[in-house]
Design a protein around this motif. Sequence first.
Motif, PDB file in Angstrom:
ATOM      1  N   VAL A  81      -4.514   7.146 -12.532  1.00 28.61           N
ATOM      2  CA  VAL A  81      -5.481   8.161 -12.076  1.00 28.61           C
ATOM      3  C   VAL A  81      -6.554   7.529 -11.196  1.00 28.61           C
ATOM      4  O   VAL A  81      -6.943   8.089 -10.160  1.00 28.61           O
ATOM      5  CB  VAL A  81      -6.119   8.865 -13.288  1.00 28.61           C
ATOM      6  N   GLY A  82      -7.043   6.358 -11.571  1.00 25.41           N
ATOM      7  CA  GLY A  82      -8.153   5.757 -10.841  1.00 25.41           C
ATOM      8  C   GLY A  82      -7.756   4.948  -9.629  1.00 25.41           C
ATOM      9  O   GLY A  82      -8.528   4.868  -8.666  1.00 25.41           O
ATOM     10  N   ASN A  83      -6.539   4.351  -9.634  1.00 24.05           N
ATOM     11  CA  ASN A  83      -6.213   3.364  -8.596  1.00 24.05           C
ATOM     12  C   ASN A  83      -5.037   3.729  -7.711  1.00 24.05           C
ATOM     13  O   ASN A  83      -4.777   3.012  -6.743  1.00 24.05           O
ATOM     14  CB  ASN A  83      -5.915   2.008  -9.253  1.00 24.05           C
ATOM     15  N   TRP A  84      -4.292   4.779  -8.024  1.00 21.42           N
ATOM     16  CA  TRP A  84      -3.056   5.031  -7.281  1.00 21.42           C
ATOM     17  C   TRP A  84      -3.315   5.270  -5.792  1.00 21.42           C
ATOM     18  O   TRP A  84      -2.554   4.808  -4.948  1.00 21.42           O
ATOM     19  CB  TRP A  84      -2.319   6.232  -7.877  1.00 21.42           C
ATOM     20  N   LYS A  85      -4.372   5.928  -5.445  1.00 19.89           N
ATOM     21  CA  LYS A  85      -4.699   6.183  -4.036  1.00 19.89           C
ATOM     22  C   LYS A  85      -5.934   5.406  -3.583  1.00 19.89           C
ATOM     23  O   LYS A  85      -6.475   5.663  -2.510  1.00 19.89           O
ATOM     24  CB  LYS A  85      -4.935   7.683  -3.833  1.00 19.89           C
ATOM     25  N   ARG A  86      -6.345   4.446  -4.378  1.00 20.30           N
ATOM     26  CA  ARG A  86      -7.569   3.703  -4.086  1.00 20.30           C
ATOM     27  C   ARG A  86      -7.307   2.607  -3.046  1.00 20.30           C
ATOM     28  O   ARG A  86      -6.222   2.025  -2.995  1.00 20.30           O
ATOM     29  CB  ARG A  86      -8.102   3.076  -5.375  1.00 20.30           C
ATOM     30  N   ARG A  87      -8.316   2.323  -2.232  1.00 23.39           N
ATOM     31  CA  ARG A  87      -8.221   1.257  -1.229  1.00 23.39           C
ATOM     32  C   ARG A  87      -8.878  -0.010  -1.758  1.00 23.39           C
ATOM     33  O   ARG A  87      -9.723   0.027  -2.647  1.00 23.39           O
ATOM     34  CB  ARG A  87      -8.928   1.691   0.060  1.00 23.39           C
ATOM     35  N   ARG A  88      -8.473  -1.136  -1.193  1.00 16.56           N
ATOM     36  CA  ARG A  88      -9.041  -2.422  -1.614  1.00 16.56           C
ATOM     37  C   ARG A  88     -10.517  -2.509  -1.238  1.00 16.56           C
ATOM     38  O   ARG A  88     -10.910  -2.062  -0.156  1.00 16.56           O
ATOM     39  CB  ARG A  88      -8.299  -3.582  -0.946  1.00 16.56           C
ATOM     40  N   PRO A  89     -11.332  -3.087  -2.106  1.00 16.04           N
ATOM     41  CA  PRO A  89     -12.742  -3.315  -1.743  1.00 16.04           C
ATOM     42  C   PRO A  89     -12.847  -4.210  -0.515  1.00 16.04           C
ATOM     43  O   PRO A  89     -12.241  -5.287  -0.454  1.00 16.04           O
ATOM     44  CB  PRO A  89     -13.320  -4.006  -2.985  1.00 16.04           C
ATOM     45  N   GLY A  90     -13.575  -3.743   0.488  1.00 15.73           N
ATOM     46  CA  GLY A  90     -13.736  -4.510   1.719  1.00 15.73           C
ATOM     47  C   GLY A  90     -12.609  -4.345   2.706  1.00 15.73           C
ATOM     48  O   GLY A  90     -12.682  -4.892   3.811  1.00 15.73           O
ATOM     49  N   ALA A  91     -11.547  -3.619   2.342  1.00 23.35           N
ATOM     50  CA  ALA A  91     -10.418  -3.404   3.255  1.00 23.35           C
ATOM     51  C   ALA A  91      -9.965  -1.956   3.136  1.00 23.35           C
ATOM     52  O   ALA A  91      -8.972  -1.651   2.457  1.00 23.35           O
ATOM     53  CB  ALA A  91      -9.284  -4.367   2.938  1.00 23.35           C
ATOM     54  N   PRO A  92     -10.671  -1.036   3.758  1.00 20.37           N
ATOM     55  CA  PRO A  92     -10.404   0.385   3.562  1.00 20.37           C
ATOM     56  C   PRO A  92      -9.045   0.850   4.059  1.00 20.37           C
ATOM     57  O   PRO A  92      -8.619   1.957   3.739  1.00 20.37           O
ATOM     58  CB  PRO A  92     -11.540   1.071   4.341  1.00 20.37           C
ATOM     59  N   THR A  93      -8.345   0.032   4.842  1.00 21.93           N
ATOM     60  CA  THR A  93      -7.030   0.438   5.340  1.00 21.93           C
ATOM     61  C   THR A  93      -5.892  -0.068   4.459  1.00 21.93           C
ATOM     62  O   THR A  93      -4.727   0.242   4.715  1.00 21.93           O
ATOM     63  CB  THR A  93      -6.828  -0.081   6.769  1.00 21.93           C
ATOM     64  N   VAL A  94      -6.213  -0.866   3.452  1.00 24.08           N
ATOM     65  CA  VAL A  94      -5.188  -1.467   2.593  1.00 24.08           C
ATOM     66  C   VAL A  94      -5.259  -0.830   1.212  1.00 24.08           C
ATOM     67  O   VAL A  94      -6.327  -0.775   0.595  1.00 24.08           O
ATOM     68  CB  VAL A  94      -5.377  -2.994   2.484  1.00 24.08           C
ATOM     69  N   GLU A  95      -4.109  -0.356   0.718  1.00 24.67           N
ATOM     70  CA  GLU A  95      -4.072   0.259  -0.604  1.00 24.67           C
ATOM     71  C   GLU A  95      -4.179  -0.800  -1.683  1.00 24.67           C
ATOM     72  O   GLU A  95      -3.635  -1.896  -1.558  1.00 24.67           O
ATOM     73  CB  GLU A  95      -2.785   1.062  -0.785  1.00 24.67           C
ATOM     74  N   LEU A  96      -4.862  -0.445  -2.765  1.00 25.64           N
ATOM     75  CA  LEU A  96      -5.049  -1.388  -3.862  1.00 25.64           C
ATOM     76  C   LEU A  96      -3.725  -1.710  -4.544  1.00 25.64           C
ATOM     77  O   LEU A  96      -3.455  -2.861  -4.891  1.00 25.64           O
ATOM     78  CB  LEU A  96      -6.036  -0.806  -4.879  1.00 25.64           C
ATOM     79  N   ILE A  97      -2.877  -0.704  -4.728  1.00 24.97           N
ATOM     80  CA  ILE A  97      -1.552  -0.909  -5.308  1.00 24.97           C
ATOM     81  C   ILE A  97      -0.546  -0.930  -4.170  1.00 24.97           C
ATOM     82  O   ILE A  97      -0.461   0.012  -3.376  1.00 24.97           O
ATOM     83  CB  ILE A  97      -1.212   0.207  -6.311  1.00 24.97           C
ATOM     84  N   SER A  98       0.214  -1.984  -4.078  1.00 24.60           N
ATOM     85  CA  SER A  98       1.143  -2.147  -2.960  1.00 24.60           C
ATOM     86  C   SER A  98       2.268  -1.120  -3.027  1.00 24.60           C
ATOM     87  O   SER A  98       2.582  -0.572  -4.098  1.00 24.60           O
ATOM     88  CB  SER A  98       1.745  -3.553  -2.975  1.00 24.60           C
ATOM     89  N   ALA A  99       2.886  -0.882  -1.891  1.00 26.52           N
ATOM     90  CA  ALA A  99       4.002   0.061  -1.832  1.00 26.52           C
ATOM     91  C   ALA A  99       5.160  -0.401  -2.707  1.00 26.52           C
ATOM     92  O   ALA A  99       5.850   0.415  -3.336  1.00 26.52           O
ATOM     93  CB  ALA A  99       4.453   0.244  -0.390  1.00 26.52           C
ATOM     94  N   ALA A 100       5.369  -1.714  -2.773  1.00 27.26           N
ATOM     95  CA  ALA A 100       6.462  -2.247  -3.594  1.00 27.26           C
ATOM     96  C   ALA A 100       6.208  -1.988  -5.077  1.00 27.26           C
ATOM     97  O   ALA A 100       7.132  -1.611  -5.820  1.00 27.26           O
ATOM     98  CB  ALA A 100       6.628  -3.742  -3.332  1.00 27.26           C
ATOM     99  N   GLU A 101       4.976  -2.172  -5.521  1.00 27.78           N
ATOM    100  CA  GLU A 101       4.681  -1.943  -6.928  1.00 27.78           C
ATOM    101  C   GLU A 101       4.748  -0.456  -7.266  1.00 27.78           C
ATOM    102  O   GLU A 101       5.230  -0.076  -8.339  1.00 27.78           O
ATOM    103  CB  GLU A 101       3.305  -2.504  -7.290  1.00 27.78           C
ATOM    104  N   LYS A 102       4.295   0.389  -6.350  1.00 21.52           N
ATOM    105  CA  LYS A 102       4.412   1.829  -6.577  1.00 21.52           C
ATOM    106  C   LYS A 102       5.874   2.235  -6.701  1.00 21.52           C
ATOM    107  O   LYS A 102       6.246   3.048  -7.562  1.00 21.52           O
ATOM    108  CB  LYS A 102       3.745   2.599  -5.440  1.00 21.52           C
ATOM    109  N   SER A 103       6.702   1.672  -5.846  1.00 26.23           N
ATOM    110  CA  SER A 103       8.126   1.979  -5.911  1.00 26.23           C
ATOM    111  C   SER A 103       8.725   1.537  -7.239  1.00 26.23           C
ATOM    112  O   SER A 103       9.556   2.243  -7.835  1.00 26.23           O
ATOM    113  CB  SER A 103       8.855   1.304  -4.747  1.00 26.23           C
TER     114      SER A 103
END
Length: 689
Positions: A81-103
Motif C-alpha cells: 500500500v505504501g511503496n508500490w507506486k512510490r518513487r525513490r527519495p531524491g530520484a522522482p523518476t525512479v520507482e522504489l520497487i523495481s519492475a523485476a521485483e514487482k513482476s
Amino acid sequence: MSNINDFIDVPVQANEYALLVSALDNALTTASHQQKQAELYIQSLDLRPNFISALVEIACSTEVQPTTQYLAAVHLKNTVVGNWKRRRPGAPTVELISAAEKSHVRDSFQRLLAVSNRQVLVLNCLTIAKIARSDVPDLWPALIPFLLDAACRTSISDPNPGGIGGGSSVDPRSTSPVPMLAALLCLHYVVKEMGSKRLAADKAVFTKLASVLIPPLASRWTETTGQLLVFLKELLHSSLHFHSLGSSSSSSSSSSSSSSSAAAAAAAAFLASPAGYVIDVWALQTKLLRRLLAQAFAGMDKTGAPLAEVAQSLPLLSSAVETIAHELATAAADVERAGSQSAESLAAETRQLTCLAVGAPLAIQILKTLRLVVDAHPLTCFYSGALVPLMTLCCQLILQKGAFDHGTQSRVNQSSMALSSYGDLEDEYGGQGGSSANASGISHSFYNTTNNNNNTNTNTNNTNNTNTPNNNNNNNNNNNNNNNNNNNNNTVASSSLRTLVTRAAAGSNEDSLFCHSSAILTSVLQCSIYRKAPSSLSSSHSQPSFPSSSSFPGTSPSPSPSPSPSIASALEGFWCDPSSTPRLDPLVRALIFRRLPLASPALRQWLVLGGAEFHLRHSLQQQAQLDSFQKLPHLAAELLLVSLLRAYPQRLGPSMASLLQHAVLACRDPRTGMRGGGGMGMGMGMGMG
C-alpha cells in the motif's frame, strides 16, 4: 545506522532472511526492549530492494510460526500500500520497487492464495487487490481470467475443499493450485478495489470488467442457488426428525421450547453438512454479483440503452426469492392449519422456525441485492419486465402471515436462546460469537443485513499504518493470541451469514425480510425517474447468454417483457387496477396494525404534547434513525406508508378516514385506560396530529 537512505540501494541478502524471520517473531514478544529492536530492524528494511520478495516468501511459508506468517502478511500488505507506486527519495523518476521485483510478486500470487491459514489468506487477498488496483489490466492482464476460471471451474460439491483447513492445499479436481473459495474471496476484493476508482477511464475499465464477469458468475450463482434450495427442502423435511428427538428427549420441557430447540438443532446440522460449504460459496458469489450489478453501469441506465447484463440477472434473483417465499408461506399455512397445542402443531412450528432461521437469510441477501439494483437501474428494471413481478413478490412477503401472526412470537426469544447454545459450532465455522469471526475478515454488509458498509477487520485492512510498525505490531500482538486456535477452521467466508443462520431468532429474520421488501417498494414509489421516463428503451445492446430462471425448483420462466408506453400508468395499474388483486388497502392495514404499534405511553405523550408537537419530535427521531431502517421494522413500515399516502392520497383517503375514526374512538377517554389504544398504529397517532 546513521542514515537509512545510505542503504536504499542495498538489496536484502539471503543471510538477512533468517534475521527478518527472527525479527518478526520478536516483534510479537511481550519484552518491550526486544519488541522495539525488532520493529526498528523491520523498519530499516522497508525501503530496500527484495524486502517485499522476502515478505512474500515468509507469508507463503509453512515452516514458520503461524503468528510470524501472519505478521509477515500484515507487513506485506502495508508495504504494498505504501511503496508500490512510490518513487525513490531524491530520484522522482525512479520507482522504489523495481519492475523485476514487482513482476516476481505478481507471479507469486497463486502461492499467496494457496495458504491454509485463514487470517493470512484474507491479508494476502487484500494485498493482491491493492496491486490489482494499480496494475490491472495493463500490467497484469492475466489476473482476472485466472481468478474467474478458478472461481467458476472448480466443483462446489466438496464440503471440505483444500486450502481452508482440513485436507490438502490443492483440490484434486482442479488443475489450479488455488481453492475455489480463495479465488472467490480474492476476486471479491479485486472487484471492490477496481470499483472504488473514480476517474472516467477507470470506470470504463470497470464496466468492461463487469461485462466479462457477470455472465459466468450468474451462471455459477444459479447452480449454487439451486443446490442450496434443494438443501433447504431436505432440511425442512428433516426438521421433523429433530422435533421428534427434542420432544422425546425431554418430556418436561414446554412445547414452545421443544420446537425452538428442534429448529436450532436442524440449523446446526445444516451448517455442519455439505450445505455449510455451499453457503460460503454462495455468499461470496452473491456479494460479487451485487457489487457488479449495482456499481459497474452507473449512469448508463439513463442513456436509453438497456443494460442486458442487469436485465438478464433480475429474473434469476427474483426466482430464488420466490422459491424461498413459497417455502415460508407453506410453513406458515401448515402452522395455521394445524391449530395449536397438538403434536402436529409443534411439528409445523418447528418447520416454520427452521425455514425462518435458514431460508430467510438467503432471501434477505438477494432482496438487498435487488434493492440496490432497483435504485441504480430503475429504467432497466421496468423495461426488462422484472419490476412488477418483484413488487408483487414484495407485497406477498409483507402481507403473508408469519411467526408473529400465529401466536409463536413468544417462542422467538426461546428460539434465540436455543440457537445460542450452538455457540461452539458457530465459532468453529466463523460466527461472530468467537475470535474466528474477525479472523475471517469477511463480516461486512453482504452477510449482515444491518450493515451497509463493506468493512473488513480493522487490524487487517488498515491502509494508513505503513509508517507505524510499533502500532501495527502492538495490534497484531493482541490478535495473534487466538491465531493457533483458528488455523484448522473449515471455511473462509460468510461469517455473518452463518451468524444469521445460527444465532438470529426467527423474529429477527422475519423483520429483515419485511424491511428489505418495504425498502424496495419505497424506492419504487419515491423514484422520480419513473414519473418522467421515456416511452421505450433501445434494444441495440447485445444480449449475453444467461441461465433460465426456470432452473430453480418451483418457478416458471418469466414472460417476455412488453414495455409500457407510460411507466407511471403501469405502476398505478399495479396498485389501483380494480380488476386485479387489491393491494393498497390490505398493505396499508397490514403496515398499521402489524408493524406500527403505538403503546399506551406513546399515546399519553401524544395527548400531552398535541398532535403537531408529537409529530415533530417523532419526525426528528425518524430522521436521526433513517440510516438504520433495516434495524427498525416500524421505521421501514412508516416510510412505506408515507410513500403510499403521498402517491395515492385520493384512493387511500376513505380507508385512512375510517381508520382515523376508529382511532379517535379508541382514544376518547385517556383517564379510563385508553381502551384499544395499544392496538392502533403509530401512523394513526401521527395522522390525528
